[in-house]
Design a protein around this motif. Structure first.
Motif, PDB file in Angstrom:
ATOM      1  N   TRP A  22       0.824  -1.210   0.000  1.00 51.28           N
ATOM      2  CA  TRP A  22       0.000   0.000   0.000  1.00 51.28           C
ATOM      3  C   TRP A  22       0.856   1.257   0.000  1.00 51.28           C
ATOM      4  O   TRP A  22       0.470   2.281  -0.598  1.00 51.28           O
ATOM      5  CB  TRP A  22      -0.998  -0.022   1.151  1.00 51.28           C
ATOM      6  N   SER A  23       2.025   1.212   0.611  1.00 48.84           N
ATOM      7  CA  SER A  23       2.949   2.350   0.550  1.00 48.84           C
ATOM      8  C   SER A  23       3.418   2.581  -0.883  1.00 48.84           C
ATOM      9  O   SER A  23       3.549   3.731  -1.313  1.00 48.84           O
ATOM     10  CB  SER A  23       4.159   2.109   1.453  1.00 48.84           C
ATOM     11  N   THR A  24       3.655   1.508  -1.599  1.00 46.27           N
ATOM     12  CA  THR A  24       4.060   1.619  -2.999  1.00 46.27           C
ATOM     13  C   THR A  24       2.934   2.215  -3.836  1.00 46.27           C
ATOM     14  O   THR A  24       3.172   3.087  -4.675  1.00 46.27           O
ATOM     15  CB  THR A  24       4.472   0.236  -3.548  1.00 46.27           C
ATOM     16  N   VAL A  25       1.718   1.763  -3.606  1.00 46.07           N
ATOM     17  CA  VAL A  25       0.568   2.306  -4.338  1.00 46.07           C
ATOM     18  C   VAL A  25       0.396   3.791  -4.029  1.00 46.07           C
ATOM     19  O   VAL A  25       0.172   4.603  -4.937  1.00 46.07           O
ATOM     20  CB  VAL A  25      -0.712   1.506  -4.003  1.00 46.07           C
ATOM     21  N   ILE A  26       0.519   4.152  -2.764  1.00 52.87           N
ATOM     22  CA  ILE A  26       0.390   5.562  -2.382  1.00 52.87           C
ATOM     23  C   ILE A  26       1.498   6.399  -3.002  1.00 52.87           C
ATOM     24  O   ILE A  26       1.250   7.511  -3.494  1.00 52.87           O
ATOM     25  CB  ILE A  26       0.357   5.699  -0.846  1.00 52.87           C
ATOM     26  N   LEU A 101       8.612  -5.056  -5.218  1.00 53.63           N
ATOM     27  CA  LEU A 101       8.021  -3.717  -5.171  1.00 53.63           C
ATOM     28  C   LEU A 101       9.011  -2.656  -5.635  1.00 53.63           C
ATOM     29  O   LEU A 101       8.605  -1.640  -6.212  1.00 53.63           O
ATOM     30  CB  LEU A 101       7.515  -3.412  -3.769  1.00 53.63           C
ATOM     31  N   LEU A 102      10.281  -2.898  -5.431  1.00 54.38           N
ATOM     32  CA  LEU A 102      11.297  -1.980  -5.944  1.00 54.38           C
ATOM     33  C   LEU A 102      11.240  -1.935  -7.467  1.00 54.38           C
ATOM     34  O   LEU A 102      11.368  -0.872  -8.071  1.00 54.38           O
ATOM     35  CB  LEU A 102      12.689  -2.408  -5.467  1.00 54.38           C
ATOM     36  N   PHE A 103      11.031  -3.074  -8.085  1.00 52.81           N
ATOM     37  CA  PHE A 103      10.870  -3.124  -9.542  1.00 52.81           C
ATOM     38  C   PHE A 103       9.669  -2.295  -9.973  1.00 52.81           C
ATOM     39  O   PHE A 103       9.748  -1.502 -10.914  1.00 52.81           O
ATOM     40  CB  PHE A 103      10.714  -4.577 -10.011  1.00 52.81           C
ATOM     41  N   ALA A 104       8.553  -2.446  -9.276  1.00 53.80           N
ATOM     42  CA  ALA A 104       7.348  -1.691  -9.611  1.00 53.80           C
ATOM     43  C   ALA A 104       7.584  -0.190  -9.459  1.00 53.80           C
ATOM     44  O   ALA A 104       7.154   0.607 -10.292  1.00 53.80           O
ATOM     45  CB  ALA A 104       6.187  -2.144  -8.731  1.00 53.80           C
ATOM     46  N   GLU A 105       8.259   0.188  -8.414  1.00 60.31           N
ATOM     47  CA  GLU A 105       8.549   1.602  -8.174  1.00 60.31           C
ATOM     48  C   GLU A 105       9.471   2.155  -9.258  1.00 60.31           C
ATOM     49  O   GLU A 105       9.314   3.306  -9.692  1.00 60.31           O
ATOM     50  CB  GLU A 105       9.194   1.743  -6.796  1.00 60.31           C
ATOM     51  N   THR A 106      10.404   1.361  -9.704  1.00 64.98           N
ATOM     52  CA  THR A 106      11.322   1.790 -10.761  1.00 64.98           C
ATOM     53  C   THR A 106      10.572   2.094 -12.053  1.00 64.98           C
ATOM     54  O   THR A 106      10.897   3.060 -12.746  1.00 64.98           O
ATOM     55  CB  THR A 106      12.392   0.702 -11.000  1.00 64.98           C
ATOM     56  N   ILE A 107       9.581   1.290 -12.372  1.00 66.92           N
ATOM     57  CA  ILE A 107       8.781   1.544 -13.571  1.00 66.92           C
ATOM     58  C   ILE A 107       8.110   2.913 -13.478  1.00 66.92           C
ATOM     59  O   ILE A 107       8.115   3.692 -14.433  1.00 66.92           O
ATOM     60  CB  ILE A 107       7.727   0.438 -13.772  1.00 66.92           C
ATOM     61  N   ALA A 108       7.550   3.221 -12.328  1.00 67.82           N
ATOM     62  CA  ALA A 108       6.890   4.518 -12.138  1.00 67.82           C
ATOM     63  C   ALA A 108       7.890   5.655 -12.280  1.00 67.82           C
ATOM     64  O   ALA A 108       7.586   6.692 -12.891  1.00 67.82           O
ATOM     65  CB  ALA A 108       6.211   4.560 -10.777  1.00 67.82           C
ATOM     66  N   GLY A 132       1.506  -0.296 -11.623  1.00 67.48           N
ATOM     67  CA  GLY A 132       0.391  -0.888 -10.875  1.00 67.48           C
ATOM     68  C   GLY A 132       0.235  -2.367 -11.168  1.00 67.48           C
ATOM     69  O   GLY A 132      -0.054  -3.165 -10.272  1.00 67.48           O
ATOM     70  N   LEU A 133       0.442  -2.743 -12.430  1.00 61.83           N
ATOM     71  CA  LEU A 133       0.388  -4.158 -12.809  1.00 61.83           C
ATOM     72  C   LEU A 133       1.474  -4.949 -12.079  1.00 61.83           C
ATOM     73  O   LEU A 133       1.218  -6.050 -11.576  1.00 61.83           O
ATOM     74  CB  LEU A 133       0.536  -4.311 -14.325  1.00 61.83           C
ATOM     75  N   ALA A 134       2.665  -4.392 -11.998  1.00 60.16           N
ATOM     76  CA  ALA A 134       3.756  -5.070 -11.289  1.00 60.16           C
ATOM     77  C   ALA A 134       3.420  -5.233  -9.806  1.00 60.16           C
ATOM     78  O   ALA A 134       3.680  -6.290  -9.223  1.00 60.16           O
ATOM     79  CB  ALA A 134       5.057  -4.290 -11.466  1.00 60.16           C
ATOM     80  N   VAL A 135       2.824  -4.200  -9.208  1.00 61.97           N
ATOM     81  CA  VAL A 135       2.423  -4.311  -7.793  1.00 61.97           C
ATOM     82  C   VAL A 135       1.411  -5.441  -7.636  1.00 61.97           C
ATOM     83  O   VAL A 135       1.504  -6.247  -6.703  1.00 61.97           O
ATOM     84  CB  VAL A 135       1.840  -2.974  -7.273  1.00 61.97           C
ATOM     85  N   PHE A 136       0.449  -5.505  -8.554  1.00 67.17           N
ATOM     86  CA  PHE A 136      -0.566  -6.557  -8.480  1.00 67.17           C
ATOM     87  C   PHE A 136       0.045  -7.944  -8.680  1.00 67.17           C
ATOM     88  O   PHE A 136      -0.236  -8.872  -7.926  1.00 67.17           O
ATOM     89  CB  PHE A 136      -1.660  -6.313  -9.524  1.00 67.17           C
ATOM     90  N   LEU A 137       0.888  -8.098  -9.683  1.00 69.17           N
ATOM     91  CA  LEU A 137       1.459  -9.414  -9.977  1.00 69.17           C
ATOM     92  C   LEU A 137       2.388  -9.911  -8.868  1.00 69.17           C
ATOM     93  O   LEU A 137       2.444 -11.111  -8.596  1.00 69.17           O
ATOM     94  CB  LEU A 137       2.235  -9.363 -11.299  1.00 69.17           C
ATOM     95  N   TYR A 138       3.119  -9.003  -8.260  1.00 64.57           N
ATOM     96  CA  TYR A 138       4.143  -9.406  -7.306  1.00 64.57           C
ATOM     97  C   TYR A 138       3.755  -9.086  -5.864  1.00 64.57           C
ATOM     98  O   TYR A 138       4.606  -8.920  -5.008  1.00 64.57           O
ATOM     99  CB  TYR A 138       5.482  -8.758  -7.682  1.00 64.57           C
ATOM    100  N   ARG A 139       2.456  -9.027  -5.596  1.00 65.80           N
ATOM    101  CA  ARG A 139       1.957  -8.786  -4.240  1.00 65.80           C
ATOM    102  C   ARG A 139       2.270 -10.008  -3.368  1.00 65.80           C
ATOM    103  O   ARG A 139       2.551 -11.096  -3.887  1.00 65.80           O
ATOM    104  CB  ARG A 139       0.452  -8.527  -4.275  1.00 65.80           C
TER     105      ARG A 139
END
Length: 159
Positions: A22-26, A101-108, A132-139
């Motif tokens: 959720w911190s990553t999403v925020i 989540l670091l990967f997802a953040e890097t995409i953003a 967002g897709l990365a966050v969902f896939l790697y939750r």
């Protein structure tokens, strides 16, 4: 999503993991908001041909990054199950989730960079959706966590 310890004790163990999600999403939402409200003042418009080259490179990195991150996650899960040490399953799985989540953040961040060098809102949105897709896939997933617990328990029994 509120997790009750009475529902499943494993879900309760993943509370910190979900806080990170959720911190990553925020942070993704904050990045989009900052770009929307302050982006125009920070933008440094680059020549179109240079932006196209950088955008293409970033897209290729993301496209290659998804399967590589999936492979990295698989390797980390196996290491979590087999590496000796005193760390608990919860601590081991936290590292796996953090790397994903670091990967997802890097995409953003790549999307923000493209926006700041002059690309339009469309590129920013595409990178945000991919993040967002990365966050969902790697939750965090209870079955992955359970497999680590089972493997660590089995390793203790066989020693």
């Amino acid at each position: 999503m509120f997790i009750s310890e009475s529902d499943n004790p494993l879900k309760a163990d993943l509370k910190v993991h979900w806080i990170l999600v959720w911190s990553t999403v925020i942070s993704l939402i904050v990045m989009l908001a900052v770009c929307e409200f302050y982006g125009e003042t920070w933008r440094q418009v680059m020549q179109e041909d240079q932006r196209i080259l950088i955008r293409t490179l970033f897209y290729v990195l993301v496209i290659i990054g998804f399967p590589l991150n999936n492979l990295l996650r698989h390797i980390l899960l196996r290491l979590n199950q087999t590496m000796p040490g005193e760390k608990t399953a919860k601590q081991r799985y936290l590292l796996t989730v953090m790397m994903s989540l670091l990967f997802a953040e890097t995409i953003a961040i790549l999307g923000v960079v493209m926006y700041l060098i002059g690309d339009d809102d469309n590129t920013l949105t595409i990178f945000a959706v991919l993040s967002g897709l990365a966050v969902f896939l790697y939750r965090p997933k209870v079955d992955e966590y359970q497999s680590i617990i089972d493997a660590l328990r089995e390793n203790k029994v066989t020693k």
